[in-house]
Design an enzyme around this catalytic site. Structure first.
Site, PDB file in Angstrom:
ATOM      1  CD  GLU A  78      -2.896   1.303   2.242  1.00 24.28           C
ATOM      2  OE1 GLU A  78      -2.953   0.456   3.132  1.00 24.28           O
ATOM      3  OE2 GLU A  78      -3.763   2.178   2.064  1.00 24.28           O
ATOM      4  CG  ASP A  99      -3.210  -2.607   4.326  1.00 30.28           C
ATOM      5  OD1 ASP A  99      -2.505  -1.724   4.850  1.00 30.28           O
ATOM      6  OD2 ASP A  99      -4.417  -2.452   4.073  1.00 30.28           O
ATOM      7  CB  ILE A 101      -1.627  -0.120   9.612  1.00 30.80           C
ATOM      8  CG1 ILE A 101      -0.295  -0.165  10.374  1.00 30.80           C
ATOM      9  CG2 ILE A 101      -2.792   0.003  10.597  1.00 30.80           C
ATOM     10  CD1 ILE A 101      -0.058   1.033  11.291  1.00 30.80           C
ATOM     11  CG  ASP A 102      -7.038  -3.438   6.254  1.00 31.15           C
ATOM     12  OD1 ASP A 102      -7.123  -2.549   5.397  1.00 31.15           O
ATOM     13  OD2 ASP A 102      -7.994  -4.174   6.576  1.00 31.15           O
ATOM     14  CB  THR A 104      -4.553   3.670   8.597  1.00 34.68           C
ATOM     15  OG1 THR A 104      -3.808   2.671   7.909  1.00 34.68           O
ATOM     16  CG2 THR A 104      -3.601   4.756   9.058  1.00 34.68           C
ATOM     17  CG  ASP A 228      -7.600  -2.404   1.378  1.00 30.29           C
ATOM     18  OD1 ASP A 228      -6.998  -1.916   2.332  1.00 30.29           O
ATOM     19  OD2 ASP A 228      -7.879  -1.758   0.344  1.00 30.29           O
TER      20      ASP A 228
HETATM   21  P1  2AM Z   1      -6.808   1.093   5.158  1.00 32.67           P
HETATM   22  O1  2AM Z   1      -7.030   1.235   6.624  1.00 32.67           O
HETATM   23  O2  2AM Z   1      -5.638   0.288   4.798  1.00 32.67           O
HETATM   24  O3  2AM Z   1      -6.893   2.399   4.444  1.00 32.67           O
HETATM   25  C1  2AM Z   1     -12.212   0.496   6.311  1.00 32.67           C
HETATM   26  O4  2AM Z   1     -12.133   1.814   6.105  1.00 32.67           O
HETATM   27  C2  2AM Z   1     -11.499  -0.371   5.304  1.00 32.67           C
HETATM   28  O5  2AM Z   1     -11.535   0.183   3.984  1.00 32.67           O
HETATM   29  C3  2AM Z   1     -10.068  -0.557   5.637  1.00 32.67           C
HETATM   30  O6  2AM Z   1      -9.731  -1.862   5.226  1.00 32.67           O
HETATM   31  C4  2AM Z   1      -9.380   0.521   4.837  1.00 32.67           C
HETATM   32  O7  2AM Z   1      -8.037   0.234   4.561  1.00 32.67           O
HETATM   33  C5  2AM Z   1     -10.183   0.433   3.567  1.00 32.67           C
HETATM   34  N1  2AM Z   1     -10.142   1.606   2.729  1.00 32.67           N
HETATM   35  C6  2AM Z   1      -9.430   1.708   1.620  1.00 32.67           C
HETATM   36  N2  2AM Z   1      -9.656   2.871   1.025  1.00 32.67           N
HETATM   37  C7  2AM Z   1     -10.519   3.546   1.793  1.00 32.67           C
HETATM   38  C8  2AM Z   1     -11.116   4.830   1.718  1.00 32.67           C
HETATM   39  N3  2AM Z   1     -10.888   5.637   0.692  1.00 32.67           N
HETATM   40  N4  2AM Z   1     -11.953   5.228   2.706  1.00 32.67           N
HETATM   41  C9  2AM Z   1     -12.182   4.425   3.739  1.00 32.67           C
HETATM   42  N5  2AM Z   1     -11.647   3.175   3.859  1.00 32.67           N
HETATM   43  C10 2AM Z   1     -10.832   2.748   2.902  1.00 32.67           C
HETATM   44 CA    CA Z   2      -3.319   0.447   5.094  1.00 32.66          CA
END
Ligand code: 2AM
Ligand code: CA
Length: 286
Positions: A78, A99, A101-102, A104, A228
């Site tokens: 990512e 990823d 931190i999934d 974040t 993700d």
């Molecule tokens: P991330 O934390 O790696 O960004 C919840 O929000 C899930 O959707 C998480 O797995 C998050 O991954 C992902 N996600 C990816 N793009 C996003 C976005 N634009 N807005 C919110 N969540 C997103």
């Molecule tokens: Ca992430």
């Protein structure tokens, strides 16, 4: 077993063992970062797309360790993609999809639902999945053909075949984007109205693991990225779950629009309800 397939199985085991150790090693520093105070963060593409120094540090640590152990590796991570603006093409080479931190936003707000997620694709097939939540001390892992595990114990989906018996997970954060807002409101309304409960935890990888362990029964999400989903995809399938494209076609990791369900019966019902939701034309929420 032929010599070639025996070698392949052994090499997958080796990838799995080393990746598991490396992911586990990231635990203490990221756990300290989470516990000390609200982590500093920056915006990436938008006010809701955030990154901390821990995202970058963990990805760097994992890439360095995996590259050293397996020089033939390629990477789709990512934060590297965010830095370069280039999404690499998936090839047949062993490719780690990371990823760091999934979840974040959960990490920043000290909500304990986030994880480190690593998937390995070989010949464009996902063969290893590792999802680690260091706060809950939960290590989910799977190798293709060898079952899914939580902290070393086998996990299985729940035998749920009816929507009115199912706990549905839905990623409501995605209504941020005006491009997909109506689609998500319609689908959530249609699926949610028929389900026994609706939950959103803010990490796609952990959500899939919760389906794999039988807490949730189904999940639908679109417009995310390979990192993700990759690690948890292997875990869900090895726990007996179904993972397919929203329209019922084969799941594609580089465009992971998905229906995940405990059983084929439930997946079929979800696909039907999503179709019904999409057919609603006299609705706009913008
Ligand atoms: P991330 O934390 O790696 O960004 C919840 O929000 C899930 O959707 C998480 O797995 C998050 O991954 C992902 N996600 C990816 N793009 C996003 C976005 N634009 N807005 C919110 N969540 C997103
Ligand atoms: Ca992430």
């Amino acid at each position: 077993m032929s010599k070639n397939s025996e070698d392949f199985v052994n090499s997958i085991q080796n990838y799995y063992d080393i990746a598991l150790q490396l992911v586990m090693k990231c635990g203490p520093s990221v756990r300290d970062g989470y516990s000390s105070k609200q982590a500093d963060y920056e915006q990436k593409s938008s006010f809701y797309d955030l990154v901390t120094k821990y995202d970058k540090e963990i990805e760097d640590m994992l890439v360095a360790g995996l590259q050293k152990a397996f020089p033939e590796s390629k990477f789709i991570g990512e934060e590297s993609v965010a830095a370069t603006g280039q999404l690499p093409e998936l090839t047949d080479a062993p490719t780690w999809i990371i990823d760091p931190i999934d979840g974040t936003t959960n990490f920043i707000h000290r909500i304990p639902h986030w994880c480190i997620s690593v998937g390995l694709s070989i010949n464009k097939e996902l063969v290893v999945g590792i999802v680690y939540n260091p706060i809950a001390n939960e290590m989910y892992s799977a190798r293709k053909g060898h079952g899914a595990y939580l902290n070393g114990q086998r996990i299985h989906v729940r035998n749920c075949t009816a929507m009115n018996d199912a706990v549905l997970a839905y990623e409501i954060s995605l209504i941020h984007s005006i491009r997909v807002r109506d689609k998500n409101v319609k689908r959530l309304s249609k699926l949610g109205a028929h389900s026994a409960g609706i939950r959103c935890i803010g990490s796609a990888a952990l959500t899939l693991c919760y389906v794999a362990r039988g807490n949730f029964d189904c999940y639908h999400v679109e417009d995310l990225q390979a990192w993700d989903i990759a690690g948890a995809a292997v875990i869900l399938r090895e726990a007996g779950g179904v993972l397919c494209h929203t329209k019922g076609d084969e799941f594609q990791i580089m465009k992971p629009n998905l229906v995940a369900a405990a059983t084929p019966e439930l997946a079929k019902i979800m696909i039907g309800l999503i179709e019904e939701a999409d057919a609603i034309t006299d609705f706009t929420f913008k």
